[in-house]
Design a protein around this motif. Structure first.
Motif, PDB file in Angstrom:
ATOM      1  N   ARG A 150       0.808  -1.309   0.139  1.00  0.00           N
ATOM      2  CA  ARG A 150      -0.035   0.381   0.461  1.00  0.00           C
ATOM      3  C   ARG A 150       0.778   1.192   0.217  1.00  0.00           C
ATOM      4  O   ARG A 150       1.014   1.955  -0.619  1.00  0.00           O
ATOM      5  N   GLY A 151       2.497   1.459   0.428  1.00  0.00           N
ATOM      6  CA  GLY A 151       2.669   2.558   0.764  1.00  0.00           C
ATOM      7  C   GLY A 151       3.583   2.035  -0.322  1.00  0.00           C
ATOM      8  O   GLY A 151       4.043   2.660  -1.305  1.00  0.00           O
ATOM      9  N   LEU A 152       5.635   0.863  -0.464  1.00  0.00           N
ATOM     10  CA  LEU A 152       5.853   1.419  -0.916  1.00  0.00           C
ATOM     11  C   LEU A 152       6.094   1.448  -3.076  1.00  0.00           C
ATOM     12  O   LEU A 152       6.116   1.841  -3.742  1.00  0.00           O
ATOM     13  N   LEU A 153       4.776   0.013  -2.534  1.00  0.00           N
ATOM     14  CA  LEU A 153       4.641  -0.284  -3.931  1.00  0.00           C
ATOM     15  C   LEU A 153       3.401   1.098  -4.786  1.00  0.00           C
ATOM     16  O   LEU A 153       4.226   0.909  -6.256  1.00  0.00           O
ATOM     17  N   SER A 154       2.952   1.518  -4.306  1.00  0.00           N
ATOM     18  CA  SER A 154       1.701   2.779  -4.714  1.00  0.00           C
ATOM     19  C   SER A 154       2.727   3.316  -5.443  1.00  0.00           C
ATOM     20  O   SER A 154       2.498   3.954  -6.312  1.00  0.00           O
ATOM     21  N   LEU A 155       4.070   4.041  -4.305  1.00  0.00           N
ATOM     22  CA  LEU A 155       4.946   4.956  -4.722  1.00  0.00           C
ATOM     23  C   LEU A 155       6.132   4.638  -5.706  1.00  0.00           C
ATOM     24  O   LEU A 155       6.217   5.195  -6.437  1.00  0.00           O
ATOM     25  N   GLU A 158       4.342   2.514  -8.268  1.00  0.00           N
ATOM     26  CA  GLU A 158       3.912   2.732  -9.503  1.00  0.00           C
ATOM     27  C   GLU A 158       3.751   4.165 -10.152  1.00  0.00           C
ATOM     28  O   GLU A 158       3.165   4.482 -11.059  1.00  0.00           O
ATOM     29  N   LYS A 159       3.267   5.193  -9.177  1.00  0.00           N
ATOM     30  CA  LYS A 159       3.360   6.739  -9.261  1.00  0.00           C
ATOM     31  C   LYS A 159       4.382   6.559 -10.456  1.00  0.00           C
ATOM     32  O   LYS A 159       4.617   7.555 -11.992  1.00  0.00           O
ATOM     33  N   LYS A 160       5.794   6.797  -9.782  1.00  0.00           N
ATOM     34  CA  LYS A 160       6.937   7.009 -10.011  1.00  0.00           C
ATOM     35  C   LYS A 160       6.883   6.395 -11.541  1.00  0.00           C
ATOM     36  O   LYS A 160       7.565   7.146 -12.731  1.00  0.00           O
ATOM     37  N   PHE A 161       6.268   4.970 -11.623  1.00  0.00           N
ATOM     38  CA  PHE A 161       7.254   4.870 -13.411  1.00  0.00           C
ATOM     39  C   PHE A 161       6.034   4.762 -14.083  1.00  0.00           C
ATOM     40  O   PHE A 161       6.376   5.600 -15.463  1.00  0.00           O
ATOM     41  N   SER A 162       4.405   5.521 -13.946  1.00  0.00           N
ATOM     42  CA  SER A 162       3.585   6.166 -14.196  1.00  0.00           C
ATOM     43  C   SER A 162       3.697   7.295 -15.297  1.00  0.00           C
ATOM     44  O   SER A 162       3.599   7.956 -16.125  1.00  0.00           O
ATOM     45  N   ARG A 163       4.292   8.222 -14.174  1.00  0.00           N
ATOM     46  CA  ARG A 163       4.544   9.780 -14.307  1.00  0.00           C
ATOM     47  C   ARG A 163       5.863   9.510 -15.002  1.00  0.00           C
ATOM     48  O   ARG A 163       6.150  10.430 -15.618  1.00  0.00           O
ATOM     49  N   GLY A 164       6.580   8.637 -15.377  1.00  0.00           N
ATOM     50  CA  GLY A 164       8.343   8.542 -16.674  1.00  0.00           C
ATOM     51  C   GLY A 164       9.018   9.090 -15.151  1.00  0.00           C
ATOM     52  O   GLY A 164       9.581   9.698 -15.929  1.00  0.00           O
ATOM     53  N   LEU A 165       8.857   9.128 -13.649  1.00  0.00           N
ATOM     54  CA  LEU A 165       9.709   9.900 -13.576  1.00  0.00           C
ATOM     55  C   LEU A 165      10.925   9.561 -13.020  1.00  0.00           C
ATOM     56  O   LEU A 165      11.000   8.117 -12.781  1.00  0.00           O
ATOM     57  N   SER A 166      11.701   9.911 -12.258  1.00  0.00           N
ATOM     58  CA  SER A 166      13.369   9.545 -11.615  1.00  0.00           C
ATOM     59  C   SER A 166      14.651  10.317 -10.774  1.00  0.00           C
ATOM     60  O   SER A 166      13.914  11.752 -10.699  1.00  0.00           O
ATOM     61  N   PHE A 167      14.810   9.879  -9.042  1.00  0.00           N
ATOM     62  CA  PHE A 167      15.224  10.260  -8.780  1.00  0.00           C
ATOM     63  C   PHE A 167      16.262  11.753  -8.976  1.00  0.00           C
ATOM     64  O   PHE A 167      17.537  10.519 -10.467  1.00  0.00           O
ATOM     65  N   ALA A 216       7.968  14.565  -2.640  1.00  0.00           N
ATOM     66  CA  ALA A 216       7.271  13.628  -1.798  1.00  0.00           C
ATOM     67  C   ALA A 216       7.075  11.851  -1.921  1.00  0.00           C
ATOM     68  O   ALA A 216       7.180  11.417  -0.680  1.00  0.00           O
ATOM     69  N   ILE A 217       7.629  11.638  -3.436  1.00  0.00           N
ATOM     70  CA  ILE A 217       8.165  10.149  -3.451  1.00  0.00           C
ATOM     71  C   ILE A 217       8.975   9.467  -2.426  1.00  0.00           C
ATOM     72  O   ILE A 217       9.080   8.479  -1.589  1.00  0.00           O
ATOM     73  N   HIS A 218      10.078  10.670  -2.527  1.00  0.00           N
ATOM     74  CA  HIS A 218      11.200  10.379  -2.174  1.00  0.00           C
ATOM     75  C   HIS A 218      10.979   9.949  -0.154  1.00  0.00           C
ATOM     76  O   HIS A 218      11.076   8.710   0.291  1.00  0.00           O
ATOM     77  N   LEU A 219      10.738  10.922   0.472  1.00  0.00           N
ATOM     78  CA  LEU A 219      10.338  11.546   1.440  1.00  0.00           C
ATOM     79  C   LEU A 219       9.348   9.993   1.796  1.00  0.00           C
ATOM     80  O   LEU A 219       9.122   9.796   3.437  1.00  0.00           O
ATOM     81  N   ASP A 220       8.264   9.893   1.603  1.00  0.00           N
ATOM     82  CA  ASP A 220       7.721   8.370   1.681  1.00  0.00           C
ATOM     83  C   ASP A 220       7.829   6.349   1.907  1.00  0.00           C
ATOM     84  O   ASP A 220       7.654   6.335   2.590  1.00  0.00           O
ATOM     85  N   ALA A 221       8.779   6.868   0.677  1.00  0.00           N
ATOM     86  CA  ALA A 221      10.056   5.618   0.915  1.00  0.00           C
ATOM     87  C   ALA A 221      10.831   5.651   1.949  1.00  0.00           C
ATOM     88  O   ALA A 221      10.585   4.542   2.349  1.00  0.00           O
ATOM     89  N   ILE A 222      11.156   6.671   1.919  1.00  0.00           N
ATOM     90  CA  ILE A 222      11.550   6.834   3.688  1.00  0.00           C
ATOM     91  C   ILE A 222      11.170   6.848   4.477  1.00  0.00           C
ATOM     92  O   ILE A 222      11.483   5.233   5.733  1.00  0.00           O
TER      93      ILE A 222
END
Length: 552
Positions: free
Chosen positions: A427-432, A434-443, A514-520
Motif C-alpha cells: 500500500r505504501g512503497l509499491l504505490s509509490l 507505480e506512481k514514479k513509473f507511470s509518471r516517468g519520474l526519476s530520482f 513526496a515519493i522520496h520522503l514517503d519511501a524513506i
C-alpha cells in the motif's frame, strides 16, 4: 561481407528493433496509462466496444501484452467481467496484427519524419505527456529504421550457399519452424517484434510460404505464452483473460499446424494475396487473428468458465502441498507450535522477496512485471498468515502449558507484524513505485543512492530479524535494536540532504520530493515492525526498557 559481419549487423538491427518496440510501449504507458486505467471501465460494457478498445490500445502500445496487463488489473479490481476482459485481449491481438501490417509496409521514408517530429516534441518545452508522445514517435521511427537495417543485413544471405537450402528443408518440417517461432517470440516478449523480423527476412526472399505459415502460427502461440508469463504471479482474476487467450490462440495455432502438416499444398492460396512474401505473411497473421476473434466471441463465456475451473483447482492443491500446518499435530502442542514456526519462516521468505523486489521497483529498472510480481507475493503472504492464525486459534489454551501459551502468543504477534510489513510494502512503497513509473519520474543520482542505501540497511535488518524466529539469539536481538537506532539517525540525515537539494532548486528533487520522503518513511516503518520481533527475546532477559523517555 564476411559471415561474422553479417551476423553482427543482423544482431544489432534486431536489438534496435526490440529496444524501439519497448520504447513505444513504455512511452505510451507513461503518458496515458493512468488515464486509461480510469476510463477503460465503460469501454468494456459491450462485446464490440471491448474488441475495439483492445485493438485501439494495442495499436497505440504496439503490444498486446501491455493491454493484457491493463485489462487484467481492471478485472482484478472488479472493473471488468471475465468475458469482457477476454474479448478486449482478443481485440488487442488484432490491433497488434494491424500494427505489424503497417510497420511492414514499404514506408521507410517515414522513419526520418517520425524521428524528427518525435525529437522536437521530446526535447522541446511542453507537458510530460507531450514529451512521452515524442518518445513514442521516436520509437516508431527507430522500428522502421531497424527493419531497413534488418533487410540490408540479411540481403547477402540470399546468395549464401548454406542458408537457402536450410530454409527450404525447414519448410518441409513445419513443426521445427513452429517451435522456433514460439521460442523466439517468448524470448523477445513481443509477437510484434518477432513477426516484423520474420517479415523482413521474407521480404529478402528467404522464407517460403509454407515456412511463413508455420512461423506465424508459432509466433501466435508464443504471444499467448508471453501473456501467461507476465501475469503468472498476479491474482487469479487477472490471469483469466491471458489464459483464455492462450487457449483460443493455442488451439487455433495447433489446428493450423495440423492442417499445414497434412495439406502443405494448401499454402498456394496465399499467392494471390500479394506478390510480396512479407505482405502475404503479415496478411495471413491478420486473418488468423480475425478468425480467432470470431470464434472467441462465440465461445468467450464457455472459455472463461473453463479458465476459472483451471485456475481454482491448482491453486488449492499447491497450497495444500507446501503448507507445514499439519492438522493431525494439533493434539501435540509442541509439534503444532513447531509447525507454525516453520510456516512463519515461510512468511519471512516471502516478505524478504517482496522487500527485495520493491527496491528494484523503486529503481530505474522498474517495470509492470516486477510490480505485478510483488502483488502476487503479497497474496501468498496473506494466505500464509491466515493459515497460521487459524491453526494457532485451534490450538486451545487449555491444553497448553504457560511456556507454550507464551510461545503461541509470540508467534501470533510475530506473524501479525510480518503481515503488516507486507501491507506497508504494497500500500505504501509499491504505490509509490507505480506512481514514479507511470509518471516517468526519476530520482536525482544522490537521491537514488540514498534510497538504495536506506533500503539496503532495512533489508539487512529484516534478514537479521527473520533469524530470530528460529534462533532466539539474544546478541542478534540486541544488535537489531541497535541498528534500529542507527536507522533513525540515518533517516534524519537523509531527509536533511533531500531538503538541501530542494533549496538548491534541483528539478528532479522537486518532482520526486513526496515519493522520496514517503519511501524513506515507509522503509523506516517496516524496519520498526520487524525490529519488534526482538522485543520478546530482550524482555525475557530483562534487556528491554519500558520507555525511551528520560526520568524527571
Amino acid at each position: 561481407m564476411s559471415g561474422s559481419a553479417i551476423i553482427l549487423n543482423l544482431a544489432g538491427a534486431v536489438a534496435l528493433l526490440l529496444v524501439a518496440v519497448r520504447m513505444v510501449r513504455t512511452a505510451v504507458e507513461r503518458a496515458f496509462g493512468p488515464q486509461l486505467r480510469r476510463r477503460m471501465r465503460p469501454w468494456l460494457d459491450r462485446a464490440p466496444l471491448a474488441l475495439a478498445t483492445g485493438a485501439a490500445l494495442a495499436l497505440a502500445f504496439q503490444s498486446a501484452t501491455a493491454v493484457m496487463l491493463l485489462v487484467g488489473a481492471l478485472a482484478a479490481g472488479g472493473g471488468a467481467s471475465g468475458t469482457a476482459a477476454l474479448l478486449a485481449v482478443l481485440g488487442a491481438d488484432v490491433g497488434s496484427a494491424l500494427a505489424v501490417v503497417f510497420l511492414s509496409l514499404d514506408v521507410e521514408w517515414l522513419a526520418p519524419g517520425f524521428l524528427l517530429l518525435g525529437a522536437i516534441l521530446f526535447l522541446g518545452q511542453g507537458s510530460r505527456s507531450r514529451k512521452q508522445l515524442g518518445r513514442a514517435l521516436v520509437g516508431v521511427g527507430l522500428i522502421l529504421l531497424s527493419l531497413r537495417l534488418i533487410g540490408e543485413a540479411s540481403s547477402p544471405l540470399r546468395e549464401s550457399a548454406i542458408l537457402p537450402p536450410i530454409l527450404i528443408q525447414a519448410a518441409g518440417d513445419p513443426v521445427a519452424g513452429f517451435m522456433a517461432a514460439a521460442a523466439l517470440t517468448v524470448a523477445f516478449h513481443s509477437s510484434v517484434a518477432a513477426l516484423l523480423l520474420f517479415a523482413a527476412l521474407a521480404h529478402q526472399g528467404l522464407v517460403p510460404d509454407a515456412l511463413a505459415v508455420a512461423l506465424v502460427l508459432g509466433a501466435n502461440l508464443g504471444g499467448g505464452l508471453v501473456g501467461i508469463l507476465v501475469t503468472r504471479t498476479a491474482e487469479p482474476t487477472a490471469r483469466e483473460a491471458p489464459l483464455g487467450n492462450l487457449l483460443l490462440r493455442g488451439a487455433g495455432a495447433a489446428l493450423g499446424l495440423v492442417g499445414l502438416m497434412n495439406f502443405p499444398e494448401a499454402t498456394g492460396w496465399l499467392a494471390p494475396l500479394s506478390e510480396s512474401a512479407a505482405t502475404r505473411m503479415v496478411t495471413f497473421h491478420l486473418l488468423f487473428n480475425l478468425a480467432v476473434v470470431l470464434c472467441g466471441t462465440l465461445l468467450a463465456p464457455l472459455v472463461v468458465q473453463a479458465v476459472r475451473h483451471l485456475l481454482a483447482r491448482p491453486a488449492a492443491s499447491a497450497q495444500e502441498e507446501v503448507t507445514a500446518l499439519d492438522e493431525s499435530a494439533l493434539g501435540l502442542p509442541k509439534q503444532a507450535l513447531s509447525n507454525a514456526r516453520r510456516e512463519a519462516v515461510g512468511m519471512c521468505d516471502t516478505l524478504e522477496a517482496m522487500l527485495a523486489g520493491v527496491g528494484r521497483a523503486l529503481g530505474p529498472e522498474a517495470d509492470r512485471d516486477a510490480i505485478a510480481a510483488i502483488r502476487g507475493l503479497d497474496h501468498r503472504l496473506d494466505a500464509r498468515h491466515r493459515g497460521i492464525k487459524l491453526y494457532l486459534a485451534r490450538l486451545g489454551r487449555e491444553q497448553l502449558t504457560a511456556e507454550e501459551q507464551a510461545e503461541r502468543q509470540e508467534l501470533m504477534e510475530a506473524c501479525v507484524r510480518l503481515e503488516q510489513a507486507g501491507d506497508v510494502i504494497v500500500r505504501g512503497l509499491l504505490s509509490l513505485a507505480e506512481k514514479k513509473f507511470s509518471r516517468g519520474l526519476s530520482f536525482t543520482s544522490e537521491g537514488a543512492a540514498e534510497i538504495a542505501a536506506f533500503h539496503g540497511a532495512v533489508l539487512a535488518n529484516a534478514r537479521l530479524a527473520f533469524t530470530l524466529l528460529v534462533s532466539r539469539d539474544v546478541a542478534a536481538a540486541r544488535r537489531l535494536m541497535e541498528e534500529k537506532e542507527r536507522l533513525r539517525e540515518r533517516e534524519a540525515a537523509t531527509s536533511q540532504k533531500h531538503f538541501g537539494r530542494l533549496a538548491e532548486g534541483a528539478r528532479e528533487s522537486l518532482d520526486t520530493s513526496a515519493i522520496h520522503l514517503d519511501a524513506i518513511r515507509d522503509l523506516k516503518q517496516i524496519n520498526g515492525l520487524l525490529a519488534a520481533l526482538a522485543h520478546p527475546i530482550l524482555d525475557e532477559h530483562g534487556l528491554l526498557r519500558r520507555s525511551r523517555l528520560k526520568a524527571r
